[in-house]
Each structure stands twice: as structure tokens, then as C-alpha cells.
Design an enzyme around this catalytic site. Structure first.
Site, short mmCIF file in Angstrom:
data_model
loop_
_atom_site.label_atom_id
_atom_site.label_comp_id
_atom_site.label_asym_id
_atom_site.label_seq_id
_atom_site.Cartn_x
_atom_site.Cartn_y
_atom_site.Cartn_z
NE ARG A 41 -21.46 -81.58 66.09
CZ ARG A 41 -22.07 -80.40 65.97
NH1 ARG A 41 -21.49 -79.31 66.47
NH2 ARG A 41 -23.25 -80.30 65.39
CG ASP B 140 -21.48 -70.91 73.58
OD1 ASP B 140 -21.83 -70.17 74.53
OD2 ASP B 140 -22.15 -71.07 72.55
CG ASN C 182 -28.03 -68.57 75.18
OD1 ASN C 182 -28.77 -69.54 75.05
ND2 ASN C 182 -28.25 -67.42 74.57
NE ARG D 192 -31.04 -71.42 71.94
CZ ARG D 192 -29.75 -71.51 71.63
NH1 ARG D 192 -28.83 -71.04 72.48
NH2 ARG D 192 -29.37 -72.04 70.50
CG ASP E 11 -25.22 -70.40 63.27
OD1 ASP E 11 -26.45 -70.25 63.45
OD2 ASP E 11 -24.49 -71.05 64.04
CE LYS F 156 -30.15 -71.79 64.84
NZ LYS F 156 -29.03 -72.60 64.43
CD GLU F 157 -26.72 -68.27 69.84
OE1 GLU F 157 -27.60 -68.51 68.98
OE2 GLU F 157 -25.59 -68.81 69.82
CG HIS G 125 -22.37 -65.17 69.18
ND1 HIS G 125 -21.60 -66.11 68.54
CD2 HIS G 125 -23.62 -65.74 69.23
CE1 HIS G 125 -22.33 -67.18 68.27
NE2 HIS G 125 -23.57 -66.98 68.68
NE ARG G 126 -23.36 -67.71 64.73
CZ ARG G 126 -22.05 -67.95 64.72
NH1 ARG G 126 -21.20 -67.06 64.23
NH2 ARG G 126 -21.57 -69.07 65.21
CE LYS H 166 -24.25 -68.46 72.95
NZ LYS H 166 -24.23 -69.65 72.14
#
Ligand code: DC
Length: 644
Positions: free
Chosen positions: A27, A49, A93, A123, A317, A344-345, A389-390, A415
Site C-alpha cells: 500500500r 509480492d 500471485n 482469484r 490470514d 486466497k493463494e 506461503h502460509r 512470497k
């Protein structure tokens, strides 16, 4: 497929300096690019990202520079819409790049093509495109209706009045509109259709816009008015907070693995909603302390996390971390209102359910919820990460359950957190392993058993596994030349060790595996690489709290390369032959000193020369020459090494 094997862990404690927040980084970059003046951004997140956003901005004519090796950037704002009026942008992504850039470019009067990885093209983005079309934007779908890739063309924008945007699929659509609307210079209201999800992320957006001089008027979470006649102006310097979602893994590690684990870079004064993960952990019984810029987590008083039933819409998340923490709870846990996981991803509800089941959990999966019942005991598994990644970061926590875990494609953490596994390693303590190797008849078996006894550790006599394979082959008529037959035996060896005895399919074979024939067979099967591979997992399964003493050829090199203590236990051939001689005589057996010595020398030569797992002292192993020592002294030496 690349993978990372995490050993079972004893616990977690320590401090972690968090990488910058992804949400704030991307942002801030966009706002700094659109603003008048130069912005210094400190502690920007270094990750895939953010790279995608930086590349895109450069392609759009925004100048930025990095301060050497530091994560500090200077962005020269363009003071309005982007100077480059035609570009093809690849955004990987990165939702935090794709959505806001779509809105900003749609209002920039140029021709742009935006695409990403295949998952990005699955997405949804239709709600944002619909909102932008309401004010005249010309956006076409270059692939499937409602999804990237997009083709944006110059259009007469008609700002003002009210734009409606749906808020129940992704809050990023609203974020994107809000950030882009000041480009029009006309006061415009945005009305949210449907219940806005992930509200705290809108909080981040509004906070950062205000820092760049645009104050949005908010009425509840339904209506937002972006003022007219204002432009973004640089605030000079922006410090990027640590990533609160990334903090969740470490806080959970503290709550599961004893703690305290302290994360630095987020805290009470954070603008990120995910700091409220700490409150959720508190409801699971974890003890949380918080300062302005840090959070610390410890396990509950009683040690075990409490089962939970929580609405997690505000922290979608970080909520993934709770799904894995549920494995450590004292009962079934329910995660509610998490439908956004599906876009999401990856489809995170499905992915999470699949992988939690692999480690033994019972999982019920709904359209917008998960119910996780922890298993009695975690099961080692290879975790697929779905380029998410998560998923990779969450499942590292399984290792805190005294359970080894394999993470497939671990680099997907790039990511948002390229150094995740290093940081995780720094605050966790693996179940210790003492690896002992050495030549035949060096007494390593005796020493290993006594060291294990003294430390209260488990003990693995890996040679007995090779002996068991040989014995099983002899009993079932599998030839020692039949490698695939031997591999099958090794992979499903019905062996059991109990009270100092060795069993094969229920039969006590403690003595049978020590015969000359079994020994000779063992040395034959032990040179077969496939047989060794088939026994690998079985050997690793011995590593459990509080620790393991593993004795045998490749313990410190292949099976437990991360062993904290490695010993090469040896003695001269003469000394070993003398010991063996005494043993045989004591047992009332015939013995010939000369032939014993020759046997040992031949064996040493064969062992050192064999191509598979040759006898060698590893560079990081301590040499223990017991020629002039008794067993007690040798055990004392190993214990000293372990304790230091
Ligand atoms: O340590 P031992 O004598 O019980 O071992 C039996 C055989 O297996 C011997 O030939 C060495 C071999 N071995 C091996 O190759 N790798 C191990 N980890 C353990 C034993």
C-alpha cells in the site's frame, strides 16, 4: 520436488525481529508512487509480492531506489496518475499488487494489460471491475469473465456520486477503490454491498491514506467518502511495521512450545488487524504480554491449549495459524466465518483440511468453516503447500508436537517471508541426537546404550535393523542379490524392540541376529543404497523427546545430519581384538588372537572402502580413541560432550 525436513522439537523460546508487513509495504509503495514528492520508506518487506509491486511501478514510470543492502527505499512520486500510458504488467500471485493497481490504472487514462500466475487467474476480481465500470472505467476480461488477466483501456471517467462495491468476497476490492479515487479529484462515496469481510485491512488502508494526506470519511463499515480536490502528498518518511500475520507463527510457537517467544516490530500501537491474533491465542489459554512494539507469548499455566470455537473473519490470514494450533488443543476446535480462505493463494479451507488429516487430525470442512479434532498423537507426514506461503509456515508448528514433518516446496515462503525457516530454527530447540559411529568391535554399542541410560534418552542400534533385514531374508528365502526383494522386506519389517530384546513378527530373535550368518548377511544388505533408503524413516522415528542416542554407520551423516553431538569411537585393531578375545574366552568359547586381529583388519579395510556409507570420521565428529580407556571413561567423555 524440493522439501525441507523439520526435526521433532522440544520447545520454543527467544526473540524474532519480524520482516516488514506485506499489507503496509505494498500500500505504501503505491501511495508513495501516486503522491507529490519523495517518500523514504524504511524496513520495506523484501519478498516476492513486494518485488512484483516494485517492478510494476518501475514499468509505469515511477522512479525508486534502494539504499544499498538495507530494506530502505526512496520513491519519487509522480503526483497523480502514472506517466507511462501503455504497459504489460505481470503481478505473480500478489493480490496486494493486482487489485490496487487495477483500480489506479483504470483511472489513469492509459492502456494496460495485467496478468499473473495461473492461480491469480482463478482469484475473483469481478466485484472490483464492476465498481470501476460504474464510474466509466473500460476494463475487459482477457481470459475468463470475472477473473484476471485484465485489459484496461483509456476511458472517460465519471467520478462523483456513489460507487457501489461488494465487500463480502475480498476487502481488497474496497481498498483498491479507496486508494484510487483521489486520482479523480472529485468527491466520491463508496457504498459496500454485502457484509464487509476482513474489516481491519480497511483500517490499514484508511490509516495509510491519511498519512499521505487524504482523510476518508467513514460511516460504519458501509459507506466511505473520499474527498474531492485533494492529492496524495508525501509524509516524508514511512516506517513499515513488522508483519503481524508473520508474527502469528512465532506467537503460536511460544504458546505451544513453552515460550516465551517475543516478536519485535508489532505491538499495541500497530495498525494491523492481525495483532488481534494475540487475543485469540489468549482465549486458547496462552499467556500474552504486549508492548508498543512487541508481543510475547507463553504456554498456558497447565501447558495445554484449550479447545476453541471462534469467529475469525477479522483475522483471516492469522487464523490459518490457529487451525494448526488446534492440533495442540484439548478438544475439537471450530474456526468460523472464514469463507474468504477459498479465494486466497489456494483454496485454503480444502488445503488445510487435507494436510491436517495427514498428521492425524479429524477435520470437518464446510463452505465457511473448519472443525479440527486433534489426534491422540501426531503422525509424521509430508505436507503439500499449494504454492501458499502460509501453508508452509503454519505446518512448521507440527514439529512442536515431538513430530518430524516434511514441508514440500518450502521456498513458497518467499512470497512474504524468505527467511522464515531460519528464524523459526533460531527460536526452537530440536530433540537432541547423539550420533555414535566407529569401526567394528570398538564398543560403540555398549557406550551408546550406557549414554542413553544416563541421559534418559531413547537408543537406536541401527545395525540391528540391517541384521533384521538379513535374518528376515534368510527366513523367507529372499536372496541377498535380490535388491528389490530386500527393499520390500526392509520397508515393511515387522520388527519390535522391547525391554532389551529384539522381536521379528513376534519371535524373540535377539540372539539369532547376532549369529555369524546374520552378521555376514547384514554387511551384504547394508551396502545396498535402496535398502538403506527404505530404513531411513524408520530410523528417524526413534527421535523423540527427551532425546536419542543413535549408533551406527551413517547416523551423523545421513539419518541425523543435524545431530548436536557426533562421536567417532575407535580403538586400535590390536585393542579391539584383545577385547573380543577376552569376551569369547569369558563365554567359554574358543578364540584365536591372530585370526581375530586379521578379521578385524580385513573388515576395517572393507568398511572404509565400500562405496555406500563407508566408515569415516565426519569432520564435525569428536574423535574418541578408547584404546587406553575403559567403558566408564568412554561414557564420561560422551556425556561431557553432550552436556557442553
Ligand atoms: O553395528 P552392527 O555390527 O550391528 O551392524 C551390522 C551391519 O550393518 C554391519 O555390516 C554394519 C552395517 N551397518 C550399516 O551399514 N549402517 C548402520 N547404520 C549400522 C550398521
Amino acid at each position: 520436488m524440493e522439501f525441507l525436513d523439520l526435526p521433532p522439537l522440544l520447545g520454543a523460546s527467544g526473540r524474532v525481529r519480524l520482516p516488514g508487513s506485506k499489507s503496509i509495504s505494498n500500500r505504501t509503495l503505491l501511495l508513495a508512487a501516486l503522491a507529490e514528492g519523495e517518500t523514504d520508506i524504511r524496513d520495506l518487506l523484501a519478498s516476492d509480492d513486494v518485488e512484483r509491486m516494485l517492478e510494476a511501478l518501475r514499468a509505469l514510470g515511477v522512479e525508486w531506489s534502494r539504499d544499498g543492502e538495507r530494506d530502505d527505499y526512496r520513491v519519487r512520486g509522480v503526483g497523480g496518475s502514472f506517466p507511462v500510458k501503455a504497459a504489460d504488467l505481470f503481478l505473480g500471485n500478489a493480490g496486494t499488487a493486482f487489485r490496487p493497481l487495477t483500480a489506479a490504472l483504470a483511472l489513469s487514462g492509459g492502456e494496460y494489460r495485467l496478468s499473473g500466475v495461473p492461480r491469480m487467474h482463478e482469484r475473483p476480481i469481478g466485484d472490483l471491475v464492476d465498481g470501476l465500470r460504474e464510474i466509466g472505467a473500460d476494463i475487459r476480461y482477457a481470459g475468463n469473465e470475472g477473473f484476471p488477466p485484465l485489459h484496461i483501456r483509456p476511458a472517460a471517467i465519471r467520478p462523483g456520486g456513489v460507487v457501489r462495491v461488494r465487500g463480502d468476497v475480498s476487502s481488497q476490492f474496497l481498498t483498491a477503490l479507496l486508494m484510487a479515487l483521489p486520482l479523480t479529484g472529485v468527491e466520491t462515496a463508496v457504498e459496500v454491498v454485502g457484509e464487509l469481510i476482513s474489516k481491519p485491512y480497511i483500517g490499514i488502508t484508511l490509516d495509510l491514506m491519511a498519512r499521505f494526506g487524504v482523510v476518508v470519511q467513514r460511516e460504519g463499515w458501509e459507506r466511505f467518502t473520499v474527498p474531492g480536490g485533494v492529492r496524495y502528498r508525501t509524509p516524508g518518511v514511512v516506517f513499515v511495521e513488522g508483519d503481524a500475520s508473520s508474527a502469528s507463527y512465532f506467537l503460536a510457537a511460544g504458546a505451544i512450545g513453552g515460550g516465551p517467544v517475543r516478536v519485535e516490530g508489532v505491538g499495541r500501537s500497530s495498525i494491523q488487524g492481525d495483532v488481534r491474533f494475540a487475543e485469540a491465542l489468549e482465549q486458547l489459554g496462552a499467556r500474552i504480554d504486549m508492548g508498543d512494539n512487541w508481543i510475547e507469548a507463553r504456554a498456558p499455566e497447565g501447558g495445554r491449549l484449550k479447545a476453541f470455537d471462534l469467529d475469525l473473519n477479522h483475522i483471516p490470514d492469522a487464523a490459518m495459524t490457529l487451525a494448526v494450533a488446534a492440533l495442540f488443543a484439548d478438544g475439537p476446535c471450530r474456526l468460523r466465518n472464514i469463507a474468504s480462505w477459498r479465494v486466497k493463494e489456494t483454496d485454503r479451507i480444502a488445503a488445510m483440511a487435507n494436510e491436517l488429516r495427514k498428521v492425524g487430525a479429524t477435520v470437518e470442512e464446510g463452505a465457511d468453516y473448519l472443525c479440527v479434532t486433534p489426534p491422540e498423537r501426531l503422525v509424521p507426514a509430508a505436507i503439500d503447500t499449494y504454492d501458499d506461503h502460509r501453508m508452509a509456515m503454519c505446518f512448521s508448528l507440527v514439529s512442536l508436537g515431538d513430530c518430524r514433518v516434511r514441508i514440500n516446496d518450502p521456498k513458497c515462503v518467499n512470497k512474504t517471508f524468505p527467511t522464515y525457516f531460519e528464524r523459526f530454527g533460531e527460536v526452537t530447540r530440536p530433540v537432541p541426537v547423539v550420533a555414535i559411529d566407529g569401526p567394528s568391535a570398538s564398543g560403540k554399542g555398549t557406550v551408546a546404550a550406557q549414554v542413553a541410560e544416563a541421559l534418559g534418552y531413547h537408543c537406536l542400534d541401527s545395525g540391528s535393523l540391517y541384521r533384521l533385514v538379513a535374518l528376515a531374508a534368510m527366513r523367507t528365502g529372499v536372496s541377498f542379490d535380490d535388491e528389490s526383494g530386500l527393499v520390500r522386506l526392509a520397508a515393511a519389517l515387522p520388527a519390535r524392540f522391547a525391554e532389551g530384546r529384539v522381536f521379528l513378527g513376534g519371535e524373540d530373535v535377539t540372539d539369532a541376529i547376532r549369529t555369524e550368518e546374520a552378521s555376514a548377511g547384514a554387511s551384504k544388505v547394508a551396502v545396498l543404497a535402496e535398502v538403506r533408503a527404505a530404513l531411513l524413516d524408520r530410523q528417524r522415528e526413534y527421535r523423540h523427546a527427551p532425546g536419542l542416542v543413535a549408533e551406527g554407520r551413517d547416523m551423523g551423516s545421513v539419518v541425523f545430519p543435524d545431530a548436536g553431538t557426533k562421536i567417532f569411537l575407535t580403538a586400535t585393531a590390536q585393542a579391539r581384538a584383545t577385547r573380543r578375545y577376552k569376551q569369547l574366552i569369558e563365554k567359554g568359547m574358543a578364540a584365536n588372537m591372530e585370526s581375530l586381529l586379521k578379521d578385524l583388519q580385513d573388515r576395517d579395510a572393507r568398511d572404509a572402502a565400500r562405496p555406500v556409507a563407508p566408515l569415516q570420521k565426519l569432520p564435525d565428529a569428536a574423535l574418541l580413541d578408547t584404546t587406553e580407556m575403559d567403558v566408564e571413561q568412554a561414557v564420561g567423555f560422551v556425556l561431557d560432550r553432550v552436556r557442553s
